[in-house]
Design a protein around this motif. Structure first.
Motif, PDB file in Angstrom:
ATOM      1  N   PRO A 157      -1.681  -3.201  -4.428  1.00 42.98           N
ATOM      2  CA  PRO A 157      -1.412  -3.786  -3.371  1.00 42.98           C
ATOM      3  C   PRO A 157      -0.994  -2.987  -2.199  1.00 42.98           C
ATOM      4  O   PRO A 157      -0.497  -1.728  -2.469  1.00 42.98           O
ATOM      5  CB  PRO A 157      -0.254  -4.686  -3.888  1.00 42.98           C
ATOM      6  N   ASP A 158      -0.928  -3.423  -0.853  1.00 46.32           N
ATOM      7  CA  ASP A 158      -0.185  -2.578   0.143  1.00 46.32           C
ATOM      8  C   ASP A 158       1.084  -2.439  -0.140  1.00 46.32           C
ATOM      9  O   ASP A 158       1.897  -3.078  -0.491  1.00 46.32           O
ATOM     10  CB  ASP A 158      -0.249  -3.407   1.433  1.00 46.32           C
ATOM     11  N   PRO A 188       2.889  -3.073  -8.037  1.00 47.22           N
ATOM     12  CA  PRO A 188       1.627  -2.523  -8.266  1.00 47.22           C
ATOM     13  C   PRO A 188       1.330  -2.080  -9.932  1.00 47.22           C
ATOM     14  O   PRO A 188      -0.020  -2.125 -10.273  1.00 47.22           O
ATOM     15  CB  PRO A 188       1.844  -1.201  -7.762  1.00 47.22           C
ATOM     16  N   ARG A 233       5.409  -9.466  -6.087  1.00 40.39           N
ATOM     17  CA  ARG A 233       4.249  -8.605  -6.384  1.00 40.39           C
ATOM     18  C   ARG A 233       4.337  -7.108  -6.793  1.00 40.39           C
ATOM     19  O   ARG A 233       5.274  -6.621  -5.971  1.00 40.39           O
ATOM     20  CB  ARG A 233       3.331  -8.662  -4.907  1.00 40.39           C
TER      21      ARG A 233
END
Length: 151
Positions: free
Chosen positions: A77-78, A28, A26
């Motif tokens: 996303p975090d 950003p 994942r």
């Protein structure tokens, strides 16, 4: 593996056909991540698509069609925890790294250093698994292990 006998294979298992296929990462920024993996690691883009408002791709190493990195890019996303060394990364339970086998860890690190890739410490030998290892990081702190078989 050094001095460790592997357990017998189990062809009667309902999971006997299971093989490694891909790991999802994942990030950003999809375009930046795709650029990093293709420019720094020479990965190839095999497929691209969108899903749930995200941009995705299967990327494969330069000479391997059996293992992929699946990029999940976009959104917000975090940021998670960005590690600067391997020891600190061992304190948190979660995905830790994926590994790539190379012929020479030292040669690969020299080229990655030339390409400006973050390297987490010096390579080390782990005789219990007959491997020379090193870890690198992508720009978002995702760790990648490089592994070379010893002797």
């Amino acid at each position: 593996m050094a001095d460790q006998a592997a357990p017998a294979r189990n062809p009667s298992s309902p999971f006997a056909s299971a093989r490694g296929h891909h790991v999802a990462v994942r990030v950003p920024d999809y375009a930046e991540a795709k650029g990093w993996y293709t420019e720094k690691l020479d990965f190839r883009v095999l497929a691209e698509w969108t899903w749930a408002g995200l941009e995705l791709a299967y990327l494969a190493p330069p000479n391997d069609d059996d293992f992929y990195v699946e990029l999940f890019g976009g959104g917000n996303p975090d940021p998670g925890t960005y590690y600067t060394n391997v020891i600190d990364s061992l304190e948190r339970p979660s995905y830790h790294h994926f590994a790539l086998h190379v012929d020479s860890v030292d040669d690969a690190l020299a080229e990655l250093d030339r390409r400006g890739v973050t390297i987490f410490g010096r390579p080390f030998d782990l005789k219990e698994i007959n491997s020379r290892l090193a870890l690198i990081g992508d720009p978002w702190g995702n760790m990648i292990e490089l592994s070379e078989r010893l002797g």
